[in-house]
Design an enzyme around this catalytic site. Structure first.
Site, PDB file in Angstrom:
ATOM      1  N   GLY A  99       0.734 -15.109  -7.468  1.00 33.55           N
ATOM      2  CA  GLY A  99       1.197 -15.242  -8.839  1.00 33.55           C
ATOM      3  C   GLY A  99       2.105 -16.448  -8.917  1.00 33.55           C
ATOM      4  O   GLY A  99       2.285 -17.178  -7.935  1.00 33.55           O
ATOM      5  N   SER A 100       2.718 -16.666 -10.058  1.00 36.51           N
ATOM      6  CA  SER A 100       3.539 -17.865 -10.232  1.00 36.51           C
ATOM      7  C   SER A 100       4.733 -17.890  -9.283  1.00 36.51           C
ATOM      8  O   SER A 100       5.132 -18.961  -8.807  1.00 36.51           O
ATOM      9  CB  SER A 100       4.011 -17.971 -11.685  1.00 36.51           C
TER      10      SER A 100
ATOM     11  N   GLU B 155       4.845 -17.034  -6.305  1.00 38.44           N
ATOM     12  CA  GLU B 155       4.426 -17.314  -4.931  1.00 38.44           C
ATOM     13  C   GLU B 155       3.974 -18.763  -4.727  1.00 38.44           C
ATOM     14  O   GLU B 155       3.814 -19.206  -3.585  1.00 38.44           O
ATOM     15  CB  GLU B 155       3.294 -16.366  -4.526  1.00 38.44           C
TER      16      GLU B 155
ATOM     17  N   GLU C 254      -4.062  -6.380  -5.095  1.00 39.16           N
ATOM     18  CA  GLU C 254      -3.126  -6.260  -3.983  1.00 39.16           C
ATOM     19  C   GLU C 254      -3.423  -5.107  -3.031  1.00 39.16           C
ATOM     20  O   GLU C 254      -3.112  -5.195  -1.839  1.00 39.16           O
ATOM     21  CB  GLU C 254      -1.698  -6.147  -4.520  1.00 39.16           C
TER      22      GLU C 254
ATOM     23  N   HIS D 224       2.645 -10.495  -5.220  1.00 42.39           N
ATOM     24  CA  HIS D 224       3.254 -11.030  -6.435  1.00 42.39           C
ATOM     25  C   HIS D 224       4.319 -10.089  -6.987  1.00 42.39           C
ATOM     26  O   HIS D 224       4.014  -9.107  -7.669  1.00 42.39           O
ATOM     27  CB  HIS D 224       2.167 -11.276  -7.487  1.00 42.39           C
TER      28      HIS D 224
ATOM     29  N   HIS E 186      -3.087  19.639   6.733  1.00 42.93           N
ATOM     30  CA  HIS E 186      -3.577  19.288   5.396  1.00 42.93           C
ATOM     31  C   HIS E 186      -3.587  20.531   4.513  1.00 42.93           C
ATOM     32  O   HIS E 186      -2.624  20.806   3.817  1.00 42.93           O
ATOM     33  CB  HIS E 186      -4.966  18.637   5.493  1.00 42.93           C
TER      34      HIS E 186
ATOM     35  N   GLY F  13      -4.482   9.380   4.081  1.00 41.91           N
ATOM     36  CA  GLY F  13      -5.454   9.972   3.173  1.00 41.91           C
ATOM     37  C   GLY F  13      -5.593   9.217   1.869  1.00 41.91           C
ATOM     38  O   GLY F  13      -6.233   9.711   0.933  1.00 41.91           O
TER      39      GLY F  13
END
EC number: 4.1.1.7
Length: 528
Positions: free
Chosen positions: A25-26, A28, A47, A70, A281, A401
């Site tokens: 993004g800007s 970065e 991402e 970002h 689980h 998971g």
């Protein structure tokens, strides 16, 4: 004077990091400008895919992976993937661009408010440097924190105006620092373990993902053979630590409290290596252990050792401990366990394949050193029963998971292991969480094979609905998705298999391809 930008890239270079996984993004752009020619940038379109690809790369390469996200929004998109990385002890250096320092206080657009707190508790360490000059030191700290046992993701937020500022003139001391987390094995702990195993009349071994991460598989095979002990893989396993056709292998443990205690009943000593005790689980109440069973675990993670509800725990280097035990225990006079019989072939339904047939075909046709990524969650048991996984680093699964792992992670694993064929087996429900990662596979011509098990439903949820006695639940079917069209739209070759002949032909074509291939397989749901 050297800039923060140049100093940071030199630090990464000297620490053996030459790949950046990102979606910019800007905030970065100032970090990415004048990108060094000896680095490579792997772009993903969202991402979660960025972190998934980097996670696969880090696990398979056994090296830290560098990620650039970002600001807050990009970090938020990545959090589900970060939960998997946290649970798999993946060494990820996650960086995110921050607003310019002068604008943080007024919370201008793209400000990461309270940046260091955002990714917690899914990181080992999180920080935003107090000044630009501190950035290289913070980056060095991040690299070493991610790499030290237990490995795991870290997070660093950097204001974008820092990159052009002057670095601390003594930053060069950071370039070649080596930080070791080697711990000498405690002789007393070793003696306790060896005596317990030698005196056991019916020992059992449970292995977890950190055995595979430490490349301690061969030592665990030697240990099992000397003890003549059955070996289970700990429940919800994200890696395969033991050959699945070895006579001692007994399969994947169930994920319920009562089921595990029943399975281990009659074993007087249970040794757990490289796994939490245990990753339960479904709710299955009962005794943690039956009377007469003693459990001792060896883990690299103090948090896992502390939270176990029963047994003794030793925090140690997994590789060193496995090697020591394999060489110190006495050879038992017991008979080696009899190998479990290979499962029988399954009859086919017209127009759709049974998952068992898909796995049998993969097992017959794929190279012996193939690497499998699994996110067909309703067919995990069948996969473990039917694939002959012989080598370290042969299997990866979402450790928390969190769906959306396997498709991008397969790309990262293939980047790290270019000499081995990577095959991702993914359910149609799971695939949609990170389908855009196909674009990355196509753009970088990464020859991963993606097998989409299309049964039109969330099979694992249907199974769980039965466990919970939850009837008439909406949203369990996912019809009408054309995965071949999606793959072609992202630039990936796509094939279709509705029967065994088509599956064999598609696999043969995919195994011969020079780039990524998606095979959409019409399958029968294992859960009605």
């Amino acid at each position: 004077m050297a800039s923060v930008h140049g100093t940071t890239y030199e630090l990464l270079r000297r620490q053996g990091i030459d790949t950046v996984f990102g979606n910019p993004g800007s905030n970065e752009l100032p970090f990415l400008k004048d990108f060094p020619e000896d680095f490579r940038y792997i772009l993903a379109l969202q991402e979660a895919c960025v972190v998934g690809i980097a996670d696969g790369y880090a696990q398979a390469s056994r090296k830290p992976a560098f990620i650039n996200l970002h600001s807050a929004a990009g970090t938020g998109n990545a959090m589900g993937a970060l939960s998997n990385a946290w649970n798999s002890h993946s060494p990820l250096i996650v960086t995110a661009g921050q607003q310019t320092r002068a604008m943080i206080g007024v919370e201008a657009l793209l400000t990461n408010v309270d940046a260091a707190n955002l990714p917690r508790p899914l990181v080992k360490w999180s920080y935003e440097p107090a000044s630009a000059a501190e950035v290289p030191h913070a980056m060095s700290r991040a690299i070493h924190m991610a790499s030290m046992a237990p490995q795991g993701p870290v997070y660093l937020s950097v204001p974008y105006d820092d990159w052009d500022k002057d670095a601390d003139p003594q930053s060069h001391h950071l370039f070649d620092r080596h930080v070791s987390s080697s711990v000498r094995l405690n002789d007393q702990d070793l003696d306790i373990l060896v005596k317990a195993l030698n005196s056991a009349s019916n020992p059992a071994i449970v292995l977890g993902p950190d055995v595979d991460a430490a490349n301690a598989n061969a030592d665990c095979v030697m240990l099992a053979e000397r003890l003549k002990a059955p070996v289970w893989v700990a429940p919800s396993a994200p890696r395969c630590p033991f050959p699945t056709r070895h006579p001692c292998f007994r399969g994947l443990m169930p994920a319920g409290i009562a089921a595990i205690s029943q399975l281990l009943e009659g074993h007087d000593v249970v040794l757990v290596i490289g796994a939490p005790v245990f990753r339960y689980h479904q709710y299955d109440p009962g005794q943690y252990l039956k009377p007469g069973t003693r459990l001792i675990s060896v883990t690299c993670d103090p948090l896992e050792a502390a939270r176990a509800p029963m047994g003794d725990a030793i925090v140690a280097d997994i590789g060193a401990m496995a090697s020591a035990l394999a060489n110190l225990v006495e050879e038992s006079s017991r008979q080696l366990p009899t190998a479990a019989p290979e499962p029988a072939k399954v009859d086919q339904d017209a127009g759709r394949l049974h998952p068992e047939t898909v796995f049998d075909t993969l097992n017959d046709m794929a190279p012996e050193n193939a690497i499998y990524l699994n996110e067909s969650t309703s067919t995990t048991a069948q996969m473990w029963q039917r694939l002959n996984m012989r080598n370290p680093g042969s299997y990866y699964f979402c450790a928390a998971g969190g769906l959306g792992f396997a498709l991008p992670a397969a790309i990262g694993v293939q980047l790290a292991e270019p000499e081995r064929q990577v095959i991702a087996v993914i359910g149609d429900g799971s695939a949609n969480y990170s389908i855009s990662a196909l674009w990355t596979a196509a753009q970088y011509n990464i020859p991963t094979i993606f097998v989409i098990m299309n049964n039109g439903t969330y099979g694992a949820l249907r199974w769980f609905a039965g466990v919970l006695e939850a009837e008439n639940v909406p949203g369990l079917d996912v019809p009408g998705i054309d995965f071949r069209a999606l793959a072609k739209g992202y630039g990936v070759q796509a094939l279709k298999a509705d029967n065994l002949e088509q599956l064999k032909g598609s696999l043969q074509e995919a195994l011969s391809a020079k780039g990524p291939v998606l095979i959409e397989v019409s399958t029968v749901s294992p859960v009605k």
